[in-house]
Design a protein around this motif. Sequence first.
Motif, PDB file in Angstrom:
ATOM      1  N   UNK A 331      11.713 -55.298   2.421  1.00 45.60           N
ATOM      2  CA  UNK A 331      13.025 -54.644   2.372  1.00 45.60           C
ATOM      3  C   UNK A 331      14.103 -55.645   2.749  1.00 45.60           C
ATOM      4  N   UNK A 332      13.789 -56.502   3.716  1.00 49.97           N
ATOM      5  CA  UNK A 332      14.727 -57.551   4.108  1.00 49.97           C
ATOM      6  C   UNK A 332      14.980 -58.521   2.959  1.00 49.97           C
ATOM      7  N   UNK A 333      13.917 -58.904   2.269  1.00 47.45           N
ATOM      8  CA  UNK A 333      14.037 -59.818   1.126  1.00 47.45           C
ATOM      9  C   UNK A 333      14.919 -59.185   0.050  1.00 47.45           C
ATOM     10  N   UNK A 334      14.661 -57.902  -0.180  1.00 50.31           N
ATOM     11  CA  UNK A 334      15.440 -57.174  -1.172  1.00 50.31           C
ATOM     12  C   UNK A 334      16.910 -57.182  -0.775  1.00 50.31           C
ATOM     13  N   UNK A 338      20.130 -58.560  -2.824  1.00 51.68           N
ATOM     14  CA  UNK A 338      21.261 -57.711  -3.179  1.00 51.68           C
ATOM     15  C   UNK A 338      22.567 -58.339  -2.696  1.00 51.68           C
ATOM     16  N   UNK A 339      22.513 -58.970  -1.517  1.00 53.12           N
ATOM     17  CA  UNK A 339      23.704 -59.642  -0.998  1.00 53.12           C
ATOM     18  C   UNK A 339      24.181 -60.700  -1.980  1.00 53.12           C
TER      19      UNK A 339
ATOM     20  N   UNK B  40      18.244 -55.984  10.289  1.00 51.78           N
ATOM     21  CA  UNK B  40      18.919 -56.940   9.424  1.00 51.78           C
ATOM     22  C   UNK B  40      18.523 -56.692   7.980  1.00 51.78           C
ATOM     23  N   UNK B  41      19.495 -56.793   7.087  1.00 57.39           N
ATOM     24  CA  UNK B  41      19.217 -56.610   5.677  1.00 57.39           C
ATOM     25  C   UNK B  41      19.420 -55.190   5.196  1.00 57.39           C
ATOM     26  N   UNK B  42      19.479 -54.221   6.116  1.00 56.87           N
ATOM     27  CA  UNK B  42      19.751 -52.834   5.737  1.00 56.87           C
ATOM     28  C   UNK B  42      21.225 -52.713   5.373  1.00 56.87           C
ATOM     29  N   UNK B  48      28.160 -54.363   8.410  1.00 54.99           N
ATOM     30  CA  UNK B  48      28.631 -54.935   9.676  1.00 54.99           C
ATOM     31  C   UNK B  48      28.908 -56.424   9.519  1.00 54.99           C
ATOM     32  N   UNK B  49      28.043 -57.106   8.776  1.00 57.89           N
ATOM     33  CA  UNK B  49      28.235 -58.552   8.637  1.00 57.89           C
ATOM     34  C   UNK B  49      29.391 -58.881   7.713  1.00 57.89           C
TER      35      UNK B  49
END
Lengths: 495, 324, 148
Positions: A331-334, A338-339, B40-42, B48-49
């Motif tokens: 999920x973090x990788x995803x 996406x970022x 992190x990453x959610x 927030x970032x």
Amino acid sequence: MTTLEGLAHGLTVALQPSVLIYSLFGALLGTLVGVLPGIGAMAAITLLLPITYYISSEAALVMLAAVYYGAQYGGAVASILLRLPGTPQSAVTTLDGYPMAQQGRAGVALFTAMVSSFAGSMLGIVILVALAGVLGRLATSFGAAEYAAMMVMGLVAASTIGEGRPAKSLSMVVLGVLLGCVGTDVNSGVQRFTFGQVQLLDGINLVALAMGLFGLAEVIGNIRKAERDGPPPHVSLRQLVPSRDDLRRIVAPIGRGTALGGFFGALPGTGSTISSFLGYALERRVARQPERFGQGAIEGIAGPEAANNSAAITAFVPTLTLGIPGDPIMALMLGALVIHGIQPGPMMLEAHPDMFWGLVVSFGIGNLFLLALNLPLIGIWVSMLRIPFRWLYPAIIVFVCLGVYSVRGSTFDIVMVAGIGAIGYALAVAAFSPALLLLGFVLGPLIETNLRRALLVSRGDLMTFVERPVACGFVIATVLLLALPLLKGLRRNGG
Amino acid sequence: MTDLRRSLALASILAGTVATAAAAQNWPSEPLHVFVGFPAGSSPDTIARIVAEPLAEAIGQPVVVENKPGAGGVIAIQQMLARGNDDYSIGININGPLTTAPRLIPDLGYDPAADIAPVGLIATSPLVLAVGADFPADDIQGFIDAAAEPEAISYGSVGEGSGAHLTAELFADAAGVQLFHIPFQSYAEVTTSILGGEIDSGFMAPSAALPHVEAGTMKMLGVTSAEPFAQVPDVPVMAGQAGLPEDFRAELWNAMIAPAGTDPAIVERLNTELNTILNDPEVRDQLLAIGWQAQPGTPEDLAQRITGDTAMWGGVIDRTQAAN
Amino acid sequence: MRRDLHDAAWGGVLALVGLAVAAWAAAYYDFGGLRRMGPGFFPVVLGLILAALGLLVAVPALGRPGMSRHFAWPETVGVVGALLVFGLLLNRAGLVPTTALTVLIASAVAPRRGIVWRLVLTIAVTALTWVLFIGGLDMPIPAWPRSF
């Protein structure tokens, strides 16, 4: 784009100097956090995420992926040397790795872990490239009924991995499943066994449980014993190299482990911890002398290490081809993709071939880095065994605390580790298997959630486990697994 | 607990009025800590970032994002409150811990109305009603018709009491149908289950459904915002359709909050900076790319959101609990 | 003859835990039905199974000889104490003082006299921790107590 063109294209992406450097950095950092107890890929990736905003999307993903599979290499080190799993998925490596180290074969054990990890990853990449389409469909063809039936089979197959009396083994599995019930129940929202502790709403922290049961229990028991026994005998360089017999023994387990890990990795929701446990159970099942397991059987390292690394690679299949992350790390990788404006999903391969093929090729390069990095380190790791334990264990305690804290920034979890460590030590003294408790804890919630969901989907009709062919297959296999020992017993009595 | 906190907060306001007036002049003199309730990453973390970087530039101090995931965002609020109103601990969190959490978690340890000072809304996101490509209906009316028989149509949510669950029940109540709820843990699981044909539908984040709609394996029947949502402009709003009320609206949101008792001048300053950031077109685009619509506003706007949503979702919770 | 007291005691404890879990779950959580299985189903059923397994461990153990096993009490207290101190102090005192105190407590139970090596170890581990976690990994933990 054919697969070959894709790979060639991926090579041009992955060989860019900046991508290479980030891959190397990720592999180094991954190894470090893998070696440190408790700190895993998740924490390292979380800490790195802010950096990824400033670098190219390929470099960012390649780096994060390298941390992820790098941690799988490092995780085995402390498991083998100190019976202290660096990550939960390497907990099972303690079972035979640590006995090997005590027999003066730490070097061989580490070598086996590294080579199996490497082979598992490389073969995992082959599976990823060759079967991405098939594995992608696998994810959606597995419903709750299939998961529930498969996990029950896994639990039954694996609950023999402990030694000693069956009632003691089974009681640990059941206790593990019950510990897995703590927290908010997914199906009803009811908060079970939380006793007013909001910190328990998401359940007991897996890392805290693994560190307490394995690492701390071992530290407590070892403080006086290590002083009495003194450091292990000096290991010459020749003893680091596995014998021909060792090599012959690890080939088949690597193959089986890779296949098993490749399958479970591609299924969202299962993953490398389950893969390594089931990889171990499988080796014990197929072994001609299962009683060697737990006493330093080299197959018990090769199988699970290949499985968890293969799973780490194929876990990218549902993430990239469906946009469905299988675990929190995916999920973090995803999130990182996406970022950068890349939405993984069914269109990923067509829309962003650079990304997909670049990643695939970089997996291979990263694993080459890791092998080149880790093999020379084996000598250094082994020589660490010569440090008196009293110099090591206070540092281990601090690292365990920080590792557990790194998971979600909670000091409550550190206090939990203290309690779990004391109980874990008491259980170890009484010869109960902590590995089985952990197994129950990992599989239990999956079984409960999916069983209840399957019955919701079928509106309470148990026939769903018979009518769905795949689920039915698992049910039959489970019944066979249970019946097999009985049949053997009957035949022995009858013949 | 809350009474004690409340009186402490009150006391500190009274005692500190003179002192903080001076302190606010020098604020900020140390790094600002932002407590985020998700890993992190959610999406709350990403939001927030996105906000933290320009905020750090504007106030001239580092802004440290602290991920304290757990209990649907509640842990982060507890940890923020545990640091006391030191003027350097704020939070960015979703609607749940500020609206529905007191109803769903008995031992919450805080009262959103008394212990939280709203700073400002950051962004909102609607949910879409998504179904598999072979679902027999193409619009909301068709979906409601298909659901005429009680519990004939199942839907997936991300957990009992989650925004997705409550939105679905709000919809079902407004449409006069009874849907069959199947809880999951994440939108990823809901998506898998819809694609696999296990469940019929799901109320989900637009960005979770979008890739599968583009691939032709899913359809979006309607969106729960009052206006069409910019990320999925072609999806019709539900309000006013198929007998649903004109004011039908359900949105998830992220907001900036501070502990009650934080110097009002600092809250004001943060709100001003936040609104400047949210009016920056580049920031708006960044937010939209991850499925969120920037929503600048006053602290009072946020306070109204909290009160309004608490009442609305409270009603839904009453109905679902009565039904069980 | 010495009985296998370890297994007997642990079997008994597990049986009690199982019963307690099942009773608690039966009292507070809905058991549900096959269609919508409640949150109580698993804990009740598994709690009862655990109770049965506990008895299966305990009862035969009473009838067979066992060996006495050494339980390292001082080490357990030292290690658990060190962990508790770390958990309770970290947010208040910061990483550096917490680590130092934890190492001192943990090393107190080491079977070797002397204060000098303990101080050297404390300084070394504290420095290493700072280098790895603050310097290297840049974890968001305060190194020192927050200013007053």
